[in-house]
Design a protein around this motif. Structure first.
Motif, PDB file in Angstrom:
ATOM      1  N   GLU A 324      42.216  95.108  59.595  1.00 24.36           N
ATOM      2  CA  GLU A 324      42.642  96.163  58.658  1.00 24.36           C
ATOM      3  C   GLU A 324      44.010  95.853  58.056  1.00 24.36           C
ATOM      4  O   GLU A 324      44.326  96.297  56.948  1.00 24.36           O
ATOM      5  N   GLY A 325      44.803  95.080  58.787  1.00 27.51           N
ATOM      6  CA  GLY A 325      46.141  94.732  58.316  1.00 27.51           C
ATOM      7  C   GLY A 325      46.177  93.599  57.298  1.00 27.51           C
ATOM      8  O   GLY A 325      47.218  93.319  56.704  1.00 27.51           O
ATOM      9  N   ILE A 326      45.022  92.934  57.093  1.00 30.30           N
ATOM     10  CA  ILE A 326      44.989  91.838  56.112  1.00 30.30           C
ATOM     11  C   ILE A 326      44.999  92.426  54.701  1.00 30.30           C
ATOM     12  O   ILE A 326      44.128  93.207  54.337  1.00 30.30           O
ATOM     13  N   ARG A 327      46.022  92.068  53.929  1.00 30.64           N
ATOM     14  CA  ARG A 327      46.134  92.603  52.560  1.00 30.64           C
ATOM     15  C   ARG A 327      45.316  91.732  51.616  1.00 30.64           C
ATOM     16  O   ARG A 327      45.685  90.592  51.347  1.00 30.64           O
ATOM     17  N   SER A 328      44.206  92.273  51.159  1.00 30.96           N
ATOM     18  CA  SER A 328      43.358  91.501  50.259  1.00 30.96           C
ATOM     19  C   SER A 328      42.652  92.429  49.280  1.00 30.96           C
ATOM     20  O   SER A 328      42.101  93.455  49.680  1.00 30.96           O
ATOM     21  N   ALA A 390      40.819  83.257  65.242  1.00 29.39           N
ATOM     22  CA  ALA A 390      39.850  83.713  64.237  1.00 29.39           C
ATOM     23  C   ALA A 390      40.546  84.490  63.116  1.00 29.39           C
ATOM     24  O   ALA A 390      40.241  84.309  61.928  1.00 29.39           O
ATOM     25  N   LEU A 391      41.489  85.342  63.496  1.00 36.34           N
ATOM     26  CA  LEU A 391      42.176  86.178  62.499  1.00 36.34           C
ATOM     27  C   LEU A 391      42.917  85.348  61.460  1.00 36.34           C
ATOM     28  O   LEU A 391      42.925  85.687  60.270  1.00 36.34           O
ATOM     29  N   GLU A 392      43.519  84.240  61.891  1.00 39.12           N
ATOM     30  CA  GLU A 392      44.203  83.347  60.929  1.00 39.12           C
ATOM     31  C   GLU A 392      43.227  82.877  59.864  1.00 39.12           C
ATOM     32  O   GLU A 392      43.545  82.826  58.673  1.00 39.12           O
ATOM     33  N   ARG A 393      42.020  82.535  60.312  1.00 36.44           N
ATOM     34  CA  ARG A 393      41.019  82.015  59.377  1.00 36.44           C
ATOM     35  C   ARG A 393      40.429  83.123  58.498  1.00 36.44           C
ATOM     36  O   ARG A 393      40.199  82.918  57.311  1.00 36.44           O
ATOM     37  N   PHE A 394      40.211  84.285  59.079  1.00 35.52           N
ATOM     38  CA  PHE A 394      39.748  85.418  58.256  1.00 35.52           C
ATOM     39  C   PHE A 394      40.783  85.771  57.195  1.00 35.52           C
ATOM     40  O   PHE A 394      40.448  86.028  56.040  1.00 35.52           O
ATOM     41  N   SER A 395      42.038  85.796  57.604  1.00 40.22           N
ATOM     42  CA  SER A 395      43.118  86.115  56.678  1.00 40.22           C
ATOM     43  C   SER A 395      43.140  85.111  55.517  1.00 40.22           C
ATOM     44  O   SER A 395      43.214  85.499  54.336  1.00 40.22           O
ATOM     45  N   VAL A 397      40.689  83.177  54.418  1.00 40.54           N
ATOM     46  CA  VAL A 397      39.503  83.276  53.560  1.00 40.54           C
ATOM     47  C   VAL A 397      39.519  84.558  52.728  1.00 40.54           C
ATOM     48  O   VAL A 397      39.247  84.541  51.522  1.00 40.54           O
ATOM     49  N   LEU A 398      39.887  85.674  53.333  1.00 37.28           N
ATOM     50  CA  LEU A 398      39.852  86.958  52.610  1.00 37.28           C
ATOM     51  C   LEU A 398      40.913  87.035  51.510  1.00 37.28           C
ATOM     52  O   LEU A 398      40.750  87.770  50.537  1.00 37.28           O
ATOM     53  N   THR A 399      42.006  86.293  51.696  1.00 35.05           N
ATOM     54  CA  THR A 399      43.065  86.358  50.669  1.00 35.05           C
ATOM     55  C   THR A 399      42.955  85.241  49.631  1.00 35.05           C
ATOM     56  O   THR A 399      43.485  85.365  48.535  1.00 35.05           O
ATOM     57  N   ASN A 400      42.227  84.163  49.966  1.00 36.94           N
ATOM     58  CA  ASN A 400      42.208  83.003  49.054  1.00 36.94           C
ATOM     59  C   ASN A 400      40.881  82.696  48.364  1.00 36.94           C
ATOM     60  O   ASN A 400      40.842  81.920  47.421  1.00 36.94           O
ATOM     61  N   VAL A 401      39.784  83.260  48.872  1.00 32.88           N
ATOM     62  CA  VAL A 401      38.489  82.949  48.241  1.00 32.88           C
ATOM     63  C   VAL A 401      38.172  84.006  47.193  1.00 32.88           C
ATOM     64  O   VAL A 401      38.158  85.191  47.482  1.00 32.88           O
ATOM     65  N   HIS A 402      37.961  83.568  45.955  1.00 38.16           N
ATOM     66  CA  HIS A 402      37.577  84.536  44.927  1.00 38.16           C
ATOM     67  C   HIS A 402      36.526  83.932  44.013  1.00 38.16           C
ATOM     68  O   HIS A 402      36.479  82.742  43.835  1.00 38.16           O
TER      69      HIS A 402
END
Length: 402
Positions: A324-328, A390-395, A397-402
Motif C-alpha cells: 500500500e505504501g508503494i506510490r504508483s 519481493a517488495l523491492e521487485r514489486f516496487s 515493476v509497479l513504478t516503472n512498467v507502463h
C-alpha cells in the motif's frame, strides 16, 4: 530436450489449449522457491493457487508420502484402511467438524456438498421433490465441472458448455438484502467463498457474514463455505470464517490439504447434512485412500506445528502495508488478508499480464486474474527477508512498467 522453448512447443502441439501459462518451465521447488529448466530461481507468489501453503516439497510431507507409498496406496472404500480414521480425527479436531466426507479435487467436494444438501432438503427440511434451490453469488469460482460452471457468472467459464442443471439462484456478492430476498421455502443452502479468490481477492463488507449466518439459521438454510482456497492458513487463520466470527454448517477444504503432493479434498459438516448419505448413494474410488490420508495428516501437522498460520498473519499484514505504501499511478487498490493478496491496477495501466511478465524477469512468479489484478499468494513459510526482497521487485515493476 532441456530447452524451455522445446517443452513449450511440444505442449502447444499436443496439449489442449485451455491454459495460458507464463513462459517459464519449472523443474524443481523447495520452500518458497522454484527453479526453471535453465537454472533460474524464482520466488513463487502463487503457491499453485494455495495448494502448496506448506512450501514446495516439504520434507515431512514427503516422508509421509514415501513411507505410505511403500506400504499401501489404495483399497477403495470397499474395505477399511488404517489411515482414514486418523485423518478423520486430525481434521475434525483442527476444524471443529463432526462429520467428514473425503474426496479428491476441490470441485468434487463442491459437487458432493451440493448433492448432500439437496438430499438433506428433501429428507429433513421437507422441500418438495426436485424443487431444492442453492443460492450462489456473483463472480463465484467453485471449480470446472458441468454442475459448477452452470452457476458461474463468468461467460468464459460457461460459454457453450450447456445445458446446465437447474436449482441455483445467483445473487450479488456482498449484498445482504439481495441474499435475504432470494431465500424461499425451497432454499436448502447458500454456497459462498469467504473471500472470493479467483475474482481477485474480493473481501465482503464488515458484518455481511454475521448477518448471513443469522438468516441461514432463521430460515433453516445450510451455510456452505468453500474454503478450498481460503482455508488451511492462507488468510492467517486455520479457516477464513474465523475472521468473521461465524461457523459454517458445511465447510469445503482441498488444495493445501495435501501440501501439493496429491489431490485430497473433504466436505466437513457440523450439521446433520452428511448423515443423509447412505451406503451406495455417493462415493469415490480414490476418496479417503491411505496414501492421500497419510499425506493430508502430515500436511495438517506441519501447518500447525511449524507455526505457518501465525506466520501467514504476520508476514501478510506487513506485505500488505508495504504494498500500500508503494506510490504508483498504476495501482488502484491493494486487497487481502494474511498471505492472500491482490494488487488491482488502474484500467489504463494496460492489464496485469505485462506486470506479471516483468515480475517474472525479476525472479517473481505471480499470476494475473480478471485482466487488471495481480494475485500474490506465496507459501506460508515465507520469511520477512524474503518479503522485503519481493517488495523491492514489486516496487520496481509497479513504478516503472507502463
Amino acid at each position: 530436450m532441456s530447452h524451455a522453448a522445446d517443452f513449450i512447443a511440444t505442449e502447444n502441439r499436443l496439449g489442449a489449449h485451455n491454459y495460458k501459462p507464463l513462459d517459464v518451465v519449472l523443474t524443481r521447488g523447495e520452500g518458497v522457491h522454484v527453479w526453471d529448466v535453465d537454472g533460474k530461481q524464482y520466488l513463487d507468489c502463487l503457491s499453485a493457487y494455495s495448494a502448496v501453503n506448506q512450501g514446495h516439497c516439504h520434507p515431512k510431507i514427503y516422508e509421509a508420502l514415501v513411507t505410505q507409498a511403500k506400504r499401501l496406496t489404495l483399497t477403495s472404500r470397499a474395505f477399511h484402511n488404517d489411515q482414514l480414521a486418523g485423518f478423520y480425527e486430525d481434521i475434525a479436531r483442527l476444524t471443529g467438524s463432526h462429520k467428514v466426507l473425503p474426496m479428491n479435487s476441490g470441485a468434487e467436494a463442491v459437487e458432493s456438498a451440493v448433492k448432500a444438501v439437496r438430499k438433506w432438503g428433501y429428507e429433513q427440511k421437507g422441500v418438495a421433490e426436485n424443487q431444492a434451490e442453492v443460492i450462489v453469488f456473483s463472480n463465484n469460482f467453485h471449480g470446472r465441472t458441468i454442475g459448477v460452471v452452470g452457476f458461474s457468472t463468468d461467460p468464459v467459464a460457461r460459454g457453450n458448455f450447456g445445458p446446465f442443471a437447474p436449482g441455483f439462484r445467483v445473487v450479488k456478492f456482498g449484498d445482504i438484502e439481495a441474499f435475504e430476498k432470494a431465500i424461499t421455502e425451497n432454499t436448502v443452502a447458500a454456497l459462498i467463498e469467504p473471500i472470493q479468490g479467483e475474482a481477485g481477492v474480493i473481501i465482503p463488507p464488515a458484518g455481511y457474514f454475521k448477518r448471513m449466518r443469522e438468516l441461514c439459521t432463521e430460515h433453516n438454510v445450510t451455510l456452505i463455505l468453500d474454503e478450498i482456497q481460503t482455508g488451511l492458513g492462507r488468510t492467517g487463520k486455520m479457516l477464513a470464517e474465523e475472521h468473521e466470527e461465524i461457523e459454517a454448517d458445511v465447510t469445503l477444504v482441498g488444495k493445501a490439504l495435501s501440501g501439493g503432493y496429491y489431490p485430497v479434498s473433504a466436505v466437513l459438516s457440523n450439521s446433520e447434512v452428511l448423515g443423509v448419505l447412505q451406503p451406495g448413494q455417493h462415493g469415490s474410488t480414490f476418496g479417503g485412500n491411505p496414501l492421500g490420508c497419510a499425506v493430508a495428516r502430515a500436511a495438517l501437522d506441519v501447518l500447525v506445528s511449524e507455526g505457518m498460520i501465525e506466520n501467514s498473519a504476520e508476514q501478510g499484514a506487513y506485505f500488505k502495508t508495504e504494498l500500500e505504501g508503494i506510490r504508483s499511478n498504476a495501482v488502484k487498490e491493494v486487497r487481502g488478508r494474511g498471505l492472500m493478496l491482490a494488487v488491482e491496477l488502474e484500467p489504463e495501466a494496460g492489464g496485469a499480464r505485462k506486470y506479471c511478465d516483468a515480475l517474472k524477469e525479476r525472479g517473481i512468479l505471480a499470476k494475473d486474474t480478471h485482466e487488471h489484478s495481480i494475485r500474490i499468494a506465496p507459501p506460508l513459510v515465507i520469511t520477512r527477508d524474503q518479503v522485503d526482497w519481493a517488495l523491492e521487485r514489486f516496487s520496481d515493476v509497479l513504478t516503472n512498467v507502463h
